[in-house]
Design a protein around this motif. Structure first.
Motif, mmCIF file in Angstrom:
data_model
loop_
_atom_site.group_PDB
_atom_site.id
_atom_site.type_symbol
_atom_site.label_atom_id
_atom_site.label_comp_id
_atom_site.label_asym_id
_atom_site.label_seq_id
_atom_site.Cartn_x
_atom_site.Cartn_y
_atom_site.Cartn_z
ATOM 1 N N SER A 192 89.633 18.119 19.110
ATOM 2 C CA SER A 192 90.943 18.746 19.374
ATOM 3 C C SER A 192 91.266 18.742 20.861
ATOM 4 O O SER A 192 92.322 19.231 21.265
ATOM 5 C CB SER A 192 90.973 20.169 18.821
ATOM 6 N N GLY A 411 95.578 0.150 11.771
ATOM 7 C CA GLY A 411 94.536 0.540 12.706
ATOM 8 C C GLY A 411 94.923 1.716 13.580
ATOM 9 O O GLY A 411 95.967 2.344 13.385
ATOM 10 N N SER A 412 94.054 1.989 14.545
ATOM 11 C CA SER A 412 94.241 3.132 15.431
ATOM 12 C C SER A 412 94.386 2.658 16.873
ATOM 13 O O SER A 412 93.725 1.704 17.286
ATOM 14 C CB SER A 412 93.033 4.067 15.320
ATOM 15 N N ILE A 413 95.224 3.366 17.637
ATOM 16 C CA ILE A 413 95.355 3.042 19.059
ATOM 17 C C ILE A 413 94.295 3.771 19.882
ATOM 18 O O ILE A 413 94.164 3.561 21.070
ATOM 19 C CB ILE A 413 96.759 3.392 19.610
ATOM 20 N N SER A 414 93.562 4.636 19.224
ATOM 21 C CA SER A 414 92.511 5.367 19.923
ATOM 22 C C SER A 414 91.290 5.509 19.034
ATOM 23 O O SER A 414 91.153 6.477 18.306
ATOM 24 C CB SER A 414 93.016 6.748 20.343
ATOM 25 N N ALA A 415 90.418 4.527 19.098
ATOM 26 C CA ALA A 415 89.222 4.573 18.264
ATOM 27 C C ALA A 415 88.282 5.659 18.739
ATOM 28 O O ALA A 415 87.748 6.422 17.944
ATOM 29 C CB ALA A 415 88.518 3.224 18.297
ATOM 30 N N HIS A 417 88.454 6.973 22.559
ATOM 31 C CA HIS A 417 88.750 7.615 23.845
ATOM 32 C C HIS A 417 89.601 8.866 23.718
ATOM 33 O O HIS A 417 89.617 9.698 24.623
ATOM 34 C CB HIS A 417 89.421 6.634 24.805
ATOM 35 N N GLY A 418 90.322 9.012 22.626
ATOM 36 C CA GLY A 418 91.161 10.186 22.437
ATOM 37 C C GLY A 418 92.598 9.962 22.888
ATOM 38 O O GLY A 418 92.988 8.852 23.266
ATOM 39 N N ILE A 419 93.376 11.028 22.836
ATOM 40 C CA ILE A 419 94.808 10.966 23.121
ATOM 41 C C ILE A 419 95.128 11.530 24.506
ATOM 42 O O ILE A 419 95.806 10.896 25.300
ATOM 43 C CB ILE A 419 95.600 11.760 22.049
ATOM 44 N N PHE A 427 101.195 8.691 20.561
ATOM 45 C CA PHE A 427 100.540 9.325 19.419
ATOM 46 C C PHE A 427 101.549 10.093 18.584
ATOM 47 O O PHE A 427 101.691 9.885 17.379
ATOM 48 C CB PHE A 427 99.442 10.254 19.931
ATOM 49 N N HIS A 435 102.727 14.600 8.812
ATOM 50 C CA HIS A 435 101.561 14.702 9.687
ATOM 51 C C HIS A 435 101.908 15.547 10.923
ATOM 52 O O HIS A 435 101.164 16.446 11.307
ATOM 53 C CB HIS A 435 101.123 13.293 10.097
ATOM 54 N N ARG A 437 104.217 17.759 11.257
ATOM 55 C CA ARG A 437 104.427 19.150 10.876
ATOM 56 C C ARG A 437 103.087 19.871 10.723
ATOM 57 O O ARG A 437 102.931 21.020 11.145
ATOM 58 C CB ARG A 437 105.200 19.184 9.548
ATOM 59 N N VAL A 439 100.162 19.064 12.201
ATOM 60 C CA VAL A 439 99.535 19.228 13.517
ATOM 61 C C VAL A 439 100.157 20.417 14.242
ATOM 62 O O VAL A 439 99.450 21.278 14.792
ATOM 63 C CB VAL A 439 99.690 17.940 14.362
ATOM 64 N N LEU A 457 97.491 16.031 23.940
ATOM 65 C CA LEU A 457 97.543 15.735 22.502
ATOM 66 C C LEU A 457 98.948 15.925 21.943
ATOM 67 O O LEU A 457 99.542 14.984 21.432
ATOM 68 C CB LEU A 457 96.556 16.629 21.742
ATOM 69 N N LEU A 458 99.449 17.151 22.000
ATOM 70 C CA LEU A 458 100.840 17.394 21.628
ATOM 71 C C LEU A 458 101.629 17.258 22.912
ATOM 72 O O LEU A 458 101.295 17.873 23.922
ATOM 73 C CB LEU A 458 100.996 18.788 21.046
#
Lengths: 465, 465
Positions: A192, A411-415, A417-419, A427, A435, A437, A439, A457-458
């Motif tokens: 998180s 796929g994912s843009i962050s395998a 390293h995180g956001i 993100f 999704h 809503r 988060v 993150l947000l």
């Protein structure tokens, strides 16, 4: 603030603050109202209560080795940085339970060394392990080179201790392997990135220290062949694989420009570093040799070198590490951390390479990564002599294009390293309404005042529904 | 309601409803306003929207094989049971990604068989696998006999598809091994026992089907010796252990009373069934034989029998399974599902046995379980000829005493069976205020109207803060 954390816990001088405000890679510079270094969990609680009263946002910070500006506020948000570095004791090693409990500020390497001294393995392993902290590893769900065998930080964590946004302490320590008792709250805090609470302690799984390790460096004709080989290796080597690193030969060529001494032991378009590890009772050398002979006969391999000594094994790893350093020496370049299904690795690399060649001629595409996890670092270097400002502008376009290709493959843009702050906008805009809503609802449920790591993150509290 | 789910999806006749309203073990009988069997994800969405409008509570139901009344409402709450059984297709097997995607209503055995036919293993394995469904396995975070090697359902799940309480669809399918992109929402739904949404699809990890399996039945002097042996086994057998089942000799004696043909191959106070499994390239028989010889020399074992055939291995497992059946034949008895740290297994069994002997003389204490997970089923049988009503009253006291002992050791009262309705009160009252506040906040965040499985996990909506 002195009342809450004690004189020694406060560092307000600009010089003292500097190390907490710049990131490890030198990509980001931040600012803070103050840097607090609490010396106990009680002090963390006290300062959270105080920040709540004053309405001050808080950035929990571990070793500050992240790559996505998760612990650096460069927008002058007047935030309080809380460094966990003074909470740095290993609280317990339970040898028969194969667990370790530590303060959040324990440096990963310290934990690894303490385990090794007692013949145990804590498998989390990453470049920053000499300075990153276990609390930060939990908050960012750290990955690294051992994910294939032992999973991400999430898979290694049995329990957490967390100071919540309102200053309450949640004792979620647990050494239990099985505990089906309602929502698994620790899962929320893992990954998180400090947006839901301050992790102050972590309890992790340990493993027997492997007695045997075997390493080989392989040459293959294509990325498709690497995917097929990985499938065979899982079967034939009984999931004793501890690394399956994939390297496009372009990476080697580039590294050789910078370090002419760099030489791969094989010559092939796609190269793989494979490592097996096991306990003492298995003929691991025979297992790997037999697998490679069979793969060669089946035409899956062009060439293979099985390390005959620890020194040779280290030389294979030096290639894998050297190519990353080689890229860093070229200065600014596009770095990605994409993941796709293992079966989609060839499509990802093909699509991304075509995109760079067609839309951005002169840029140099490099693909390498943890193929066993579907995690590809597809990096792109600017042409020599391009001005940095121009390269950065074009680099943003290239990054966006690569993200689109990965997302297009599911796929994912962050395998791993995180956001953080650097990918927060991409993100958030990529999430489905349902999704997004959820988060936002979770964030509001656990941090209703929006005090925890605002902007990370947000994208910002204003965008909540 | 017909509009939402189509004529075929509605079963209102009492006869038709019966199978959805009684549990597998015959412990609970429930009631429902109606049982709906939607035939598509869209129908699930429609009925959730309708129930929201009408303010009707919903119980999502899989194979109805749970043991804690999680899908049975015996309080006449006028709830709508939603059976997922008609959503029962395997949507995809991705062989190179080692993943499978299936509808929630797929029976676990169907999934296991489909994998095995393609030489893959889906390792989730439990007694109810012939009728439990993968969606229910996810919602209850199912455990079973393979947890030691491959973890709980949570550890096997990569992605979920969920219809939320408001009818929105969340597509959280993912075949990615690594995806560090914000809160890991699927973790909330796994183990939430239907209280946050209706799981309609699951994506799981697959493994190579093991080529070799070796089984041995061991005699030990004590539970302490079993813990030490497990530690050695993890090291010497390189984490290839797929089962480490512990059995107190009292269990065997009881089973023999019921089935005189039951005979353990060793005579010792504590018995262990150990199983290793691996790929084809490992001399697994030699590995296990060498380990047992060494353990015998070190005095950790009294006796050991290494299965010489599949038939003999099956006979060992028949003992482990037979003792559970033997207990069931005695009718009502106290059944627990405790977990503690592996290092605390001897203390748990010693404290619990002393408690039963001192406070409840005449009752028969039996201890067995998945020792490698710290999961002990400490069961207590009433004296012969005690009236069932009296036994149940005393049994509740014994259960409470055993829970206290487990919790006193930092253990769990629900290692794998879950909370449901039958343990909701004990669960809730045992939580710290911070923990309780978070559980309630999460429930309110995702199910603000309290429609999802009311009375399950959280004792009732009235008790929310």
């Amino acid at each position: 603030m002195e009342g809450a954390v004690g004189q020694i816990g406060i560092t307000v001088e600009p010089a003292g603050m500097a190390k907490y405000l710049g990131d490890w890679a030198g990509d980001y510079r931040g600012d803070a109202l103050v840097v607090l270094r609490p010396g106990s969990v009680g002090e963390v609680q006290a300062l959270m209560r105080l920040c709540g009263e004053l309405g001050l946002g808080v950035i929990p910070q571990g070793g500050n080795t992240g790559l996505v500006s998760g612990a650096i506020d460069s927008k002058g948000g007047g935030l309080v940085v809380v460094s966990l570095e003074r909470l740095n004791s290993i609280r317990q090693i339970d040898k028969d339970n194969f667990t370790l409990r530590a303060d959040a500020g324990c440096v990963l390497q310290t934990i690894k060394d303490a385990c090794e001294a007692q013949d145990y393995l804590f498998p989390l392993a990453l470049g920053a392990q000499g300075s990153c902290q276990i609390g930060g590893n939990a908050a960012s769900n750290a990955g690294g080179v051992n994910v294939l065998r032992h999973g991400m930080a999430r898979d290694l964590i049995l329990g957490l201790e967390v100071v919540l946004a309102n200053g309450e302490l949640w004792n979620g320590f647990s050494g239990l392997r099985k505990n089906n008792s309602g929502y698994d709250l620790k899962q929320l805090f893992i990954g998180s990135e400090g947006t839901l609470g301050v992790i102050t302690g972590v309890e992790v799984k340990l493993f027997p220290k492997p007695a045997r390790v075997e390493t080989a460096y392989l040459g293959l004709a294509s990325f498709e062949a690497a995917v097929t080989l990985f499938n065979r290796a899982r079967r034939d080597c009984s999931d004793l694989i501890s690394a399956f690193e994939i390297i496009g030969s372009e990476c080697i060529e580039l590294a050789r420009l910078i370090d002419p001494g760099m030489a791969a032991p094989v010559s092939a378009p796609v190269q793989v570093l494979v490592e097996l590890s096991s306990g003492p009772g298995i003929d691991l050398n025979g297992l790997l040799a037999g697998f490679l002979t069979d793969a060669m006969e089946k035409g899956l391999l062009i060439d293979a070198v099985l390390a005959a000594s620890n020194a040779q094994a280290r030389s294979f790893w030096a290639i894998r590490e050297g190519l990353v350093e080689g890229q860093a020496k070229r200065g600014y370049h596009v770095r990605t951390d994409l993941s796709v299904r293992i079966s989609d690795i060839p499509a990802l690399i093909e699509n991304a390479s075509r995109f760079v060649a067609n839309d951005h001629p002169g840029w140099i595409a490099l693909a390498y990564g943890h193929a066993g996890d579907g995690n590809i670092h597809f990096n792109v270097l600017p042409p020599m002599h391009l001005a940095v400002a121009d390269a950065r502008t074009r680099g943003s376009e290239i990054t966006a294009g690569l993200y689109e290709i990965a997302v297009g493959l599911g796929g994912s843009i962050s395998a791993e390293h995180g956001i953080g702050r650097s990918r927060a906008r991409e993100f958030w805009s990529g999430l489905s309404p349902a999704h997004r809503r959820m988060v936002a609802a979770l964030k509001n449920a656990l941090d209703p005042k929006g005090l925890m790591n605002p902007g990370c993150l947000l994208p910002s509290t204003e965008t909540f529904p």
